[in-house]
Design a protein around this motif. Sequence first.
Motif, PDB file in Angstrom:
ATOM      1  N   ARG A   1      57.072  38.323   0.342  1.00  0.00           N
ATOM      2  CA  ARG A   1      56.794  37.126  -0.444  1.00  0.00           C
ATOM      3  C   ARG A   1      55.491  37.271  -1.205  1.00  0.00           C
ATOM      4  O   ARG A   1      55.368  36.884  -2.352  1.00  0.00           O
ATOM      5  CB  ARG A   1      56.753  35.891   0.462  1.00  0.00           C
ATOM      6  CG  ARG A   1      56.578  34.596  -0.333  1.00  0.00           C
ATOM      7  CD  ARG A   1      56.769  33.359   0.517  1.00  0.00           C
ATOM      8  NE  ARG A   1      55.737  33.235   1.506  1.00  0.00           N
ATOM      9  CZ  ARG A   1      55.933  33.258   2.816  1.00  0.00           C
ATOM     10  NH1 ARG A   1      57.152  33.451   3.283  1.00  0.00           N
ATOM     11  NH2 ARG A   1      54.931  33.119   3.662  1.00  0.00           N
ATOM     12  N   ARG A   2      54.486  37.855  -0.532  1.00  0.00           N
ATOM     13  CA  ARG A   2      53.191  38.041  -1.176  1.00  0.00           C
ATOM     14  C   ARG A   2      53.348  38.936  -2.408  1.00  0.00           C
ATOM     15  O   ARG A   2      52.801  38.669  -3.468  1.00  0.00           O
ATOM     16  CB  ARG A   2      52.222  38.679  -0.187  1.00  0.00           C
ATOM     17  CG  ARG A   2      50.825  38.122  -0.287  1.00  0.00           C
ATOM     18  CD  ARG A   2      49.911  38.595   0.805  1.00  0.00           C
ATOM     19  NE  ARG A   2      50.245  39.803   1.481  1.00  0.00           N
ATOM     20  CZ  ARG A   2      50.438  39.898   2.791  1.00  0.00           C
ATOM     21  NH1 ARG A   2      50.388  38.825   3.547  1.00  0.00           N
ATOM     22  NH2 ARG A   2      50.698  41.056   3.347  1.00  0.00           N
ATOM     23  N   PHE A   3      54.130  40.008  -2.262  1.00  0.00           N
ATOM     24  CA  PHE A   3      54.338  40.927  -3.378  1.00  0.00           C
ATOM     25  C   PHE A   3      55.120  40.264  -4.498  1.00  0.00           C
ATOM     26  O   PHE A   3      54.802  40.405  -5.667  1.00  0.00           O
ATOM     27  CB  PHE A   3      55.082  42.181  -2.909  1.00  0.00           C
ATOM     28  CG  PHE A   3      55.385  43.141  -4.025  1.00  0.00           C
ATOM     29  CD1 PHE A   3      54.406  43.986  -4.505  1.00  0.00           C
ATOM     30  CD2 PHE A   3      56.642  43.178  -4.605  1.00  0.00           C
ATOM     31  CE1 PHE A   3      54.673  44.862  -5.543  1.00  0.00           C
ATOM     32  CE2 PHE A   3      56.915  44.044  -5.648  1.00  0.00           C
ATOM     33  CZ  PHE A   3      55.931  44.894  -6.106  1.00  0.00           C
ATOM     34  N   ALA A   4      56.149  39.483  -4.137  1.00  0.00           N
ATOM     35  CA  ALA A   4      56.982  38.842  -5.145  1.00  0.00           C
ATOM     36  C   ALA A   4      56.194  37.826  -5.945  1.00  0.00           C
ATOM     37  O   ALA A   4      56.318  37.737  -7.163  1.00  0.00           O
ATOM     38  CB  ALA A   4      58.184  38.161  -4.484  1.00  0.00           C
ATOM     39  N   VAL A   5      55.381  37.029  -5.261  1.00  0.00           N
ATOM     40  CA  VAL A   5      54.588  36.021  -5.964  1.00  0.00           C
ATOM     41  C   VAL A   5      53.568  36.691  -6.868  1.00  0.00           C
ATOM     42  O   VAL A   5      53.347  36.289  -8.008  1.00  0.00           O
ATOM     43  CB  VAL A   5      53.903  35.074  -4.957  1.00  0.00           C
ATOM     44  CG1 VAL A   5      52.914  34.172  -5.671  1.00  0.00           C
ATOM     45  CG2 VAL A   5      54.948  34.228  -4.238  1.00  0.00           C
ATOM     46  N   ALA A   6      52.949  37.763  -6.376  1.00  0.00           N
ATOM     47  CA  ALA A   6      51.983  38.491  -7.201  1.00  0.00           C
ATOM     48  C   ALA A   6      52.669  39.071  -8.428  1.00  0.00           C
ATOM     49  O   ALA A   6      52.151  39.006  -9.544  1.00  0.00           O
ATOM     50  CB  ALA A   6      51.327  39.596  -6.391  1.00  0.00           C
TER      51      ALA A   6
ATOM     52  N   ALA B   1      56.949  23.515 -14.176  1.00  0.00           N
ATOM     53  CA  ALA B   1      57.110  24.168 -12.874  1.00  0.00           C
ATOM     54  C   ALA B   1      58.569  24.532 -12.633  1.00  0.00           C
ATOM     55  O   ALA B   1      58.881  25.605 -12.101  1.00  0.00           O
ATOM     56  CB  ALA B   1      56.598  23.257 -11.762  1.00  0.00           C
ATOM     57  N   ARG B   2      59.482  23.657 -13.039  1.00  0.00           N
ATOM     58  CA  ARG B   2      60.910  23.932 -12.855  1.00  0.00           C
ATOM     59  C   ARG B   2      61.358  25.089 -13.761  1.00  0.00           C
ATOM     60  O   ARG B   2      62.119  25.956 -13.346  1.00  0.00           O
ATOM     61  CB  ARG B   2      61.725  22.669 -13.156  1.00  0.00           C
ATOM     62  CG  ARG B   2      61.428  21.506 -12.210  1.00  0.00           C
ATOM     63  CD  ARG B   2      62.455  20.397 -12.366  1.00  0.00           C
ATOM     64  NE  ARG B   2      62.121  19.264 -11.511  1.00  0.00           N
ATOM     65  CZ  ARG B   2      61.668  18.109 -11.959  1.00  0.00           C
ATOM     66  NH1 ARG B   2      61.491  17.933 -13.256  1.00  0.00           N
ATOM     67  NH2 ARG B   2      61.403  17.124 -11.124  1.00  0.00           N
TER      68      ARG B   2
ATOM     69  N   ALA C   1      56.668  26.747  -3.432  1.00  0.00           N
ATOM     70  CA  ALA C   1      55.365  26.073  -3.518  1.00  0.00           C
ATOM     71  C   ALA C   1      54.337  26.980  -4.170  1.00  0.00           C
ATOM     72  O   ALA C   1      53.506  26.530  -4.979  1.00  0.00           O
ATOM     73  CB  ALA C   1      54.900  25.659  -2.122  1.00  0.00           C
ATOM     74  N   GLU C   2      54.389  28.261  -3.842  1.00  0.00           N
ATOM     75  CA  GLU C   2      53.455  29.211  -4.455  1.00  0.00           C
ATOM     76  C   GLU C   2      53.732  29.364  -5.956  1.00  0.00           C
ATOM     77  O   GLU C   2      52.806  29.473  -6.772  1.00  0.00           O
ATOM     78  CB  GLU C   2      53.560  30.560  -3.739  1.00  0.00           C
ATOM     79  CG  GLU C   2      53.009  30.515  -2.322  1.00  0.00           C
ATOM     80  CD  GLU C   2      53.369  31.751  -1.504  1.00  0.00           C
ATOM     81  OE1 GLU C   2      54.449  32.332  -1.726  1.00  0.00           O
ATOM     82  OE2 GLU C   2      52.570  32.124  -0.628  1.00  0.00           O
ATOM     83  N   ILE C   3      55.005  29.361  -6.317  1.00  0.00           N
ATOM     84  CA  ILE C   3      55.379  29.444  -7.724  1.00  0.00           C
ATOM     85  C   ILE C   3      54.891  28.207  -8.482  1.00  0.00           C
ATOM     86  O   ILE C   3      54.382  28.300  -9.610  1.00  0.00           O
ATOM     87  CB  ILE C   3      56.900  29.611  -7.870  1.00  0.00           C
ATOM     88  CG1 ILE C   3      57.323  31.001  -7.410  1.00  0.00           C
ATOM     89  CG2 ILE C   3      57.337  29.377  -9.320  1.00  0.00           C
ATOM     90  CD1 ILE C   3      58.819  31.210  -7.417  1.00  0.00           C
ATOM     91  N   ALA C   4      55.042  27.022  -7.867  1.00  0.00           N
ATOM     92  CA  ALA C   4      54.582  25.793  -8.504  1.00  0.00           C
ATOM     93  C   ALA C   4      53.078  25.837  -8.746  1.00  0.00           C
ATOM     94  O   ALA C   4      52.582  25.389  -9.794  1.00  0.00           O
ATOM     95  CB  ALA C   4      54.944  24.590  -7.637  1.00  0.00           C
TER      96      ALA C   4
END
Length: 383
Positions: A11-16, A242-243, A273-276
Amino acid sequence: MASPSMIKSARRFAVAAGALALAGLAASPASSQNSPWGPPGDAAYKPFDVTYQNYHFRDGETLPSLRVHYLTLGTPHRDARGQIDNAVLVLHWTGADSKAVTTQAYTKSLYDAGRPLDASRYFLIFPDAIGCGHTSKPSDGLRAKFPNYGYGDMVDIQHRLVAETLGIKHLHAILGMSMGGMNAWQWAEAYPDEMDGVMPVVSLPIKVSGRNAIWRHLAVDMIRDDPAYQGGNYTGPLTSVARAYALLRMMIDSVEHLQAVAPDGDSTDNFLAEIATQSRGIDPNDLLYSLKSSGDYDPEPHLSAIRTKLFALNFDDDEFNPDRLGALEKLTPTVPGARYVVQKGTTNTPGHLTMTRPDLWAQHVGTFMQELDAAKPAGAAGP
Protein backbone atom coordinates in the motif's frame (compact mmCIF):
# COMPACT_ATOMS: atom_id res chain seq x y z
CA MET A 1 -2.38 -14.93 1.52
CA ALA A 2 -0.35 -11.74 1.97
CA SER A 3 0.83 -10.93 5.47
CA PRO A 4 -0.13 -7.62 7.16
CA SER A 5 3.44 -6.36 6.68
CA MET A 6 3.34 -7.22 2.97
CA ILE A 7 -0.01 -5.44 2.59
CA LYS A 8 1.31 -2.37 4.39
CA SER A 9 4.44 -2.31 2.24
CA ALA A 10 2.46 -2.73 -0.99
CA ARG A 11 0.00 0.00 0.00
CA ARG A 12 2.84 2.36 0.86
CA PHE A 13 4.42 1.75 -2.55
CA ALA A 14 1.13 2.10 -4.41
CA VAL A 15 0.23 5.38 -2.75
CA ALA A 16 3.72 6.74 -3.38
CA ALA A 17 3.51 5.69 -7.01
CA GLY A 18 0.13 7.36 -7.32
CA ALA A 19 1.58 10.57 -6.00
CA LEU A 20 4.23 10.30 -8.68
CA ALA A 21 1.63 10.04 -11.39
CA LEU A 22 -0.43 13.16 -10.83
CA ALA A 23 1.03 15.04 -7.90
CA GLY A 24 2.06 17.75 -10.31
CA LEU A 25 -1.55 18.86 -10.40
CA ALA A 26 -1.20 19.62 -6.70
CA ALA A 27 2.17 21.32 -6.94
CA SER A 28 2.42 25.09 -6.83
CA PRO A 29 5.20 27.53 -7.72
CA ALA A 30 5.87 27.91 -4.01
CA SER A 31 6.87 24.24 -3.82
CA SER A 32 9.28 24.40 -6.74
CA GLN A 33 12.25 23.38 -4.61
CA ASN A 34 10.59 20.16 -3.44
CA SER A 35 9.69 17.51 -5.97
CA PRO A 36 6.45 15.64 -5.20
CA TRP A 37 7.75 12.67 -7.22
CA GLY A 38 10.64 11.79 -4.94
CA PRO A 39 14.02 13.28 -4.10
CA PRO A 40 15.28 15.53 -6.89
CA GLY A 41 18.32 14.42 -8.83
CA ASP A 42 21.62 15.99 -7.80
CA ALA A 43 22.73 16.66 -11.40
CA ALA A 44 23.30 20.23 -12.61
CA TYR A 45 19.83 20.83 -14.04
CA LYS A 46 19.42 24.38 -15.34
CA PRO A 47 15.97 26.06 -15.28
CA PHE A 48 14.78 28.44 -17.98
CA ASP A 49 11.61 30.26 -18.99
CA VAL A 50 10.60 31.64 -22.37
CA THR A 51 7.54 33.73 -23.20
CA TYR A 52 5.66 33.76 -26.50
CA GLN A 53 3.41 36.79 -26.98
CA ASN A 54 -0.10 36.46 -28.47
CA TYR A 55 0.17 32.71 -28.82
CA HIS A 56 -2.49 31.19 -31.10
CA PHE A 57 -3.89 27.74 -30.35
CA ARG A 58 -5.21 25.34 -32.97
CA ASP A 59 -8.86 26.10 -32.18
CA GLY A 60 -8.31 29.80 -32.80
CA GLU A 61 -8.08 30.92 -29.18
CA THR A 62 -5.23 33.22 -28.16
CA LEU A 63 -3.22 33.56 -24.97
CA PRO A 64 -1.73 37.07 -24.66
CA SER A 65 1.39 35.71 -23.01
CA LEU A 66 2.37 32.03 -22.98
CA ARG A 67 5.13 31.12 -20.53
CA VAL A 68 7.04 27.87 -21.13
CA HIS A 69 9.29 26.50 -18.40
CA TYR A 70 11.98 23.92 -19.09
CA LEU A 71 15.13 22.37 -17.65
CA THR A 72 18.30 21.32 -19.44
CA LEU A 73 21.14 19.02 -18.52
CA GLY A 74 24.39 18.47 -20.38
CA THR A 75 26.16 20.44 -23.09
CA PRO A 76 25.15 20.87 -26.74
CA HIS A 77 27.55 19.29 -29.25
CA ARG A 78 27.80 20.89 -32.68
CA ASP A 79 28.59 19.07 -35.90
CA ALA A 80 30.80 20.33 -38.72
CA ARG A 81 27.98 22.60 -39.90
CA GLY A 82 27.56 24.13 -36.45
CA GLN A 83 24.26 22.36 -35.77
CA ILE A 84 23.44 20.77 -32.39
CA ASP A 85 23.37 17.01 -32.95
CA ASN A 86 23.10 15.46 -29.48
CA ALA A 87 19.81 16.89 -28.16
CA VAL A 88 17.30 14.55 -26.50
CA LEU A 89 13.80 15.72 -25.61
CA VAL A 90 12.31 14.04 -22.51
CA LEU A 91 8.53 14.41 -22.11
CA HIS A 92 6.57 13.86 -18.89
CA TRP A 93 3.15 12.35 -18.22
CA THR A 94 -0.27 13.90 -17.52
CA GLY A 95 -0.34 16.57 -14.84
CA ALA A 96 3.33 16.18 -14.05
CA ASP A 97 6.19 18.46 -15.08
CA SER A 98 9.93 18.46 -15.66
CA LYS A 99 10.58 17.62 -11.99
CA ALA A 100 8.87 14.25 -12.51
CA VAL A 101 11.55 13.11 -14.96
CA THR A 102 14.52 14.69 -13.16
CA THR A 103 14.15 12.92 -9.84
CA GLN A 104 16.93 10.98 -8.20
CA ALA A 105 15.43 7.78 -9.62
CA TYR A 106 15.40 9.10 -13.19
CA THR A 107 18.81 10.73 -12.83
CA LYS A 108 20.54 7.62 -11.52
CA SER A 109 18.78 5.25 -13.92
CA LEU A 110 19.06 7.28 -17.11
CA TYR A 111 21.27 10.40 -16.97
CA ASP A 112 24.25 9.59 -14.74
CA ALA A 113 27.64 8.68 -16.19
CA GLY A 114 27.47 5.42 -18.12
CA ARG A 115 23.67 5.37 -18.15
CA PRO A 116 21.61 5.32 -21.38
CA LEU A 117 21.18 9.11 -21.56
CA ASP A 118 24.53 10.02 -20.04
CA ALA A 119 24.45 13.82 -19.65
CA SER A 120 28.16 14.07 -20.46
CA ARG A 121 27.29 12.93 -24.00
CA TYR A 122 23.76 14.20 -24.59
CA PHE A 123 22.07 17.59 -24.27
CA LEU A 124 18.83 16.80 -22.42
CA ILE A 125 15.74 19.04 -22.57
CA PHE A 126 12.84 18.68 -20.12
CA PRO A 127 9.87 20.99 -20.88
CA ASP A 128 6.79 21.50 -18.73
CA ALA A 129 3.85 20.86 -21.08
CA ILE A 130 1.11 23.46 -21.53
CA GLY A 131 -1.20 23.29 -18.51
CA CYS A 132 1.48 21.74 -16.30
CA GLY A 133 4.11 22.80 -13.78
CA HIS A 134 5.45 26.30 -14.32
CA THR A 135 4.21 26.56 -17.90
CA SER A 136 1.00 28.58 -18.33
CA LYS A 137 -2.08 26.80 -16.94
CA PRO A 138 -5.68 27.58 -15.87
CA SER A 139 -4.85 28.02 -12.18
CA ASP A 140 -2.51 30.91 -13.00
CA GLY A 141 -5.60 33.11 -13.03
CA LEU A 142 -7.74 32.59 -16.13
CA ARG A 143 -9.42 29.49 -14.69
CA ALA A 144 -12.13 28.25 -17.10
CA LYS A 145 -11.35 31.10 -19.51
CA PHE A 146 -7.99 29.52 -20.28
CA PRO A 147 -7.67 28.39 -23.93
CA ASN A 148 -8.84 24.84 -24.62
CA TYR A 149 -5.51 23.29 -25.53
CA GLY A 150 -5.04 19.81 -26.96
CA TYR A 151 -2.17 17.39 -27.43
CA GLY A 152 -1.54 18.94 -30.83
CA ASP A 153 -0.96 22.29 -29.13
CA MET A 154 1.46 20.63 -26.72
CA VAL A 155 3.57 19.35 -29.59
CA ASP A 156 3.40 22.70 -31.39
CA ILE A 157 4.73 24.47 -28.30
CA GLN A 158 7.43 21.88 -27.70
CA HIS A 159 8.55 22.22 -31.31
CA ARG A 160 8.68 26.00 -31.05
CA LEU A 161 10.82 25.70 -27.93
CA VAL A 162 13.23 23.26 -29.61
CA ALA A 163 13.44 24.83 -33.07
CA GLU A 164 13.00 28.54 -32.38
CA THR A 165 14.18 29.17 -28.82
CA LEU A 166 16.97 26.57 -28.67
CA GLY A 167 17.80 26.68 -32.37
CA ILE A 168 17.85 22.89 -32.74
CA LYS A 169 16.97 21.78 -36.25
CA HIS A 170 17.29 18.05 -35.61
CA LEU A 171 16.84 16.13 -32.36
CA HIS A 172 18.83 12.99 -31.73
CA ALA A 173 15.96 11.38 -29.82
CA ILE A 174 12.66 11.86 -28.01
CA LEU A 175 11.76 9.83 -24.92
CA GLY A 176 8.20 10.26 -23.65
CA MET A 177 6.16 8.60 -20.92
CA SER A 178 2.36 8.17 -21.08
CA MET A 179 1.11 11.58 -22.31
CA GLY A 180 4.73 12.28 -23.27
CA GLY A 181 4.78 9.01 -25.18
CA MET A 182 1.64 10.04 -27.04
CA ASN A 183 3.35 13.34 -27.85
CA ALA A 184 6.32 11.34 -29.16
CA TRP A 185 4.08 9.52 -31.65
CA GLN A 186 2.73 12.93 -32.72
CA TRP A 187 6.22 14.39 -33.12
CA ALA A 188 7.23 11.49 -35.38
CA GLU A 189 4.26 12.19 -37.65
CA ALA A 190 4.36 16.00 -37.62
CA TYR A 191 8.14 16.35 -38.01
CA PRO A 192 9.32 13.05 -39.55
CA ASP A 193 12.72 14.40 -40.58
CA GLU A 194 13.55 16.35 -37.43
CA MET A 195 14.79 13.55 -35.16
CA ASP A 196 16.83 10.36 -35.38
CA GLY A 197 14.40 8.36 -33.29
CA VAL A 198 11.49 8.38 -30.83
CA MET A 199 10.77 6.08 -27.90
CA PRO A 200 7.19 6.26 -26.59
CA VAL A 201 6.69 4.49 -23.24
CA VAL A 202 3.28 3.33 -21.91
CA SER A 203 1.24 4.71 -24.77
CA LEU A 204 -0.64 3.45 -27.81
CA PRO A 205 -0.86 4.94 -31.33
CA ILE A 206 -4.68 4.98 -31.30
CA LYS A 207 -7.23 7.59 -30.29
CA VAL A 208 -8.25 7.73 -26.63
CA SER A 209 -11.12 5.25 -26.59
CA GLY A 210 -12.78 2.47 -24.61
CA ARG A 211 -12.06 2.47 -20.89
CA ASN A 212 -9.44 5.18 -21.30
CA ALA A 213 -12.04 7.52 -22.79
CA ILE A 214 -14.84 6.50 -20.43
CA TRP A 215 -12.94 7.20 -17.21
CA ARG A 216 -11.76 10.58 -18.52
CA HIS A 217 -15.32 11.59 -19.37
CA LEU A 218 -16.54 10.38 -15.99
CA ALA A 219 -13.85 12.36 -14.16
CA VAL A 220 -14.54 15.53 -16.16
CA ASP A 221 -18.29 15.19 -15.54
CA MET A 222 -17.70 14.64 -11.81
CA ILE A 223 -15.94 18.00 -11.62
CA ARG A 224 -18.24 19.96 -13.93
CA ASP A 225 -21.40 18.63 -12.27
CA ASP A 226 -20.19 19.46 -8.76
CA PRO A 227 -22.42 22.38 -7.58
CA ALA A 228 -19.35 23.96 -5.99
CA TYR A 229 -17.54 24.08 -9.33
CA GLN A 230 -19.58 27.14 -10.36
CA GLY A 231 -18.45 27.13 -13.96
CA GLY A 232 -14.81 27.08 -12.89
CA ASN A 233 -15.12 29.93 -10.37
CA TYR A 234 -15.04 27.76 -7.24
CA THR A 235 -13.93 29.29 -3.96
CA GLY A 236 -12.81 26.19 -2.10
CA PRO A 237 -11.98 22.47 -2.42
CA LEU A 238 -14.32 20.23 -4.44
CA THR A 239 -15.25 16.78 -3.16
CA SER A 240 -15.51 15.69 -6.79
CA VAL A 241 -11.76 16.07 -7.27
CA ALA A 242 -11.05 13.36 -4.70
CA ARG A 243 -13.47 11.03 -6.47
CA ALA A 244 -11.99 11.77 -9.88
CA TYR A 245 -8.49 11.21 -8.54
CA ALA A 246 -9.50 7.88 -6.95
CA LEU A 247 -10.92 6.79 -10.31
CA LEU A 248 -7.64 7.69 -11.97
CA ARG A 249 -5.62 5.77 -9.39
CA MET A 250 -7.70 2.64 -9.94
CA MET A 251 -7.19 2.94 -13.70
CA ILE A 252 -3.42 3.42 -13.77
CA ASP A 253 -2.40 0.73 -11.31
CA SER A 254 -2.18 -2.96 -12.16
CA VAL A 255 -4.83 -5.51 -11.18
CA GLU A 256 -2.29 -7.66 -9.33
CA HIS A 257 -0.81 -4.72 -7.47
CA LEU A 258 -4.18 -3.38 -6.32
CA GLN A 259 -5.13 -6.88 -5.16
CA ALA A 260 -2.06 -6.84 -2.89
CA VAL A 261 -2.78 -3.30 -1.72
CA ALA A 262 -6.49 -3.75 -0.95
CA PRO A 263 -7.17 -7.40 -0.04
CA ASP A 264 -9.95 -6.54 2.45
CA GLY A 265 -12.30 -3.76 3.55
CA ASP A 266 -10.03 -2.15 6.12
CA SER A 267 -7.01 -1.92 3.83
CA THR A 268 -9.24 -0.57 1.05
CA ASP A 269 -10.56 2.16 3.35
CA ASN A 270 -7.02 3.09 4.37
CA PHE A 271 -5.88 3.17 0.76
CA LEU A 272 -8.76 5.42 -0.30
CA ALA A 273 -8.18 7.72 2.67
CA GLU A 274 -4.55 8.15 1.66
CA ILE A 275 -5.60 8.89 -1.92
CA ALA A 276 -8.11 11.49 -0.69
CA THR A 277 -5.31 13.18 1.26
CA GLN A 278 -3.14 13.27 -1.87
CA SER A 279 -5.88 14.91 -3.90
CA ARG A 280 -6.44 17.91 -1.63
CA GLY A 281 -4.00 20.22 -3.38
CA ILE A 282 -5.11 19.43 -6.95
CA ASP A 283 -6.62 22.39 -8.77
CA PRO A 284 -9.95 21.32 -10.35
CA ASN A 285 -9.54 23.36 -13.54
CA ASP A 286 -5.97 22.14 -14.09
CA LEU A 287 -7.18 18.54 -13.72
CA LEU A 288 -10.21 19.06 -15.94
CA TYR A 289 -8.19 20.71 -18.70
CA SER A 290 -5.48 18.07 -18.60
CA LEU A 291 -8.04 15.27 -18.99
CA LYS A 292 -9.88 17.02 -21.84
CA SER A 293 -6.70 17.78 -23.74
CA SER A 294 -6.30 14.21 -25.02
CA GLY A 295 -9.44 14.51 -27.14
CA ASP A 296 -7.54 15.43 -30.32
CA TYR A 297 -5.05 12.57 -30.07
CA ASP A 298 -5.34 10.15 -33.00
CA PRO A 299 -2.04 9.19 -34.70
CA GLU A 300 -3.30 5.93 -36.25
CA PRO A 301 -4.32 7.26 -39.71
CA HIS A 302 -0.85 8.66 -40.43
CA LEU A 303 1.50 6.07 -38.94
CA SER A 304 2.84 5.05 -42.33
CA ALA A 305 4.18 8.60 -42.78
CA ILE A 306 6.66 8.12 -39.92
CA ARG A 307 10.21 7.94 -41.25
CA THR A 308 12.25 8.15 -38.07
CA LYS A 309 13.40 5.13 -36.07
CA LEU A 310 10.70 4.18 -33.54
CA PHE A 311 10.77 1.85 -30.56
CA ALA A 312 7.65 1.55 -28.37
CA LEU A 313 7.75 0.12 -24.83
CA ASN A 314 4.67 -0.96 -22.88
CA PHE A 315 4.03 -3.19 -19.85
CA ASP A 316 1.69 -6.16 -19.94
CA ASP A 317 0.12 -5.25 -16.56
CA ASP A 318 -0.81 -1.76 -17.80
CA GLU A 319 -4.61 -1.67 -17.68
CA PHE A 320 -4.54 1.87 -19.05
CA ASN A 321 -3.17 0.58 -22.36
CA PRO A 322 -4.17 -3.10 -22.31
CA ASP A 323 -1.84 -5.29 -24.34
CA ARG A 324 -4.72 -7.66 -25.08
CA LEU A 325 -6.16 -5.04 -27.45
CA GLY A 326 -3.23 -5.90 -29.73
CA ALA A 327 -2.73 -2.28 -30.81
CA LEU A 328 1.07 -2.37 -30.85
CA GLU A 329 1.10 -5.81 -32.45
CA LYS A 330 -1.24 -4.65 -35.22
CA LEU A 331 -0.02 -1.10 -35.84
CA THR A 332 3.74 -1.08 -35.23
CA PRO A 333 4.40 -3.01 -38.47
CA THR A 334 2.73 -0.18 -40.40
CA VAL A 335 5.62 2.10 -39.36
CA PRO A 336 8.67 1.36 -41.52
CA GLY A 337 11.45 -0.19 -39.42
CA ALA A 338 9.62 0.25 -36.10
CA ARG A 339 9.64 -2.30 -33.31
CA TYR A 340 8.08 -2.68 -29.87
CA VAL A 341 8.46 -4.58 -26.60
CA VAL A 342 5.77 -5.38 -24.04
CA GLN A 343 7.65 -5.97 -20.80
CA LYS A 344 6.19 -8.55 -18.43
CA GLY A 345 4.78 -7.22 -15.19
CA THR A 346 5.04 -8.77 -11.73
CA THR A 347 3.18 -8.41 -8.43
CA ASN A 348 5.71 -5.70 -7.58
CA THR A 349 5.18 -3.60 -10.73
CA PRO A 350 2.36 -1.03 -10.63
CA GLY A 351 1.07 -1.32 -14.19
CA HIS A 352 1.00 2.02 -15.99
CA LEU A 353 2.85 3.54 -13.05
CA THR A 354 5.91 1.45 -13.88
CA MET A 355 6.87 4.55 -15.86
CA THR A 356 7.85 6.07 -12.49
CA ARG A 357 10.40 3.24 -12.02
CA PRO A 358 12.97 3.77 -14.80
CA ASP A 359 15.30 1.33 -13.05
CA LEU A 360 12.96 -1.43 -14.26
CA TRP A 361 13.16 -0.51 -17.95
CA ALA A 362 16.31 1.57 -18.46
CA GLN A 363 17.95 -1.30 -20.35
CA HIS A 364 15.50 -0.76 -23.22
CA VAL A 365 16.45 2.91 -23.41
CA GLY A 366 20.09 1.82 -23.51
CA THR A 367 19.51 -0.54 -26.42
CA PHE A 368 17.59 2.09 -28.35
CA MET A 369 20.23 4.77 -27.85
CA GLN A 370 22.99 2.38 -28.91
CA GLU A 371 21.08 1.75 -32.13
CA LEU A 372 20.68 5.48 -32.77
CA ASP A 373 24.32 6.25 -31.96
CA ALA A 374 25.54 3.47 -34.23
CA ALA A 375 23.63 5.05 -37.12
CA LYS A 376 25.16 8.53 -36.61
CA PRO A 377 27.77 9.79 -39.07
CA ALA A 378 31.41 9.47 -38.08
CA GLY A 379 32.56 12.39 -35.95
CA ALA A 380 29.13 13.14 -34.51
CA ALA A 381 28.43 13.11 -30.77
CA GLY A 382 28.05 9.73 -29.15
CA PRO A 383 30.16 6.58 -29.06
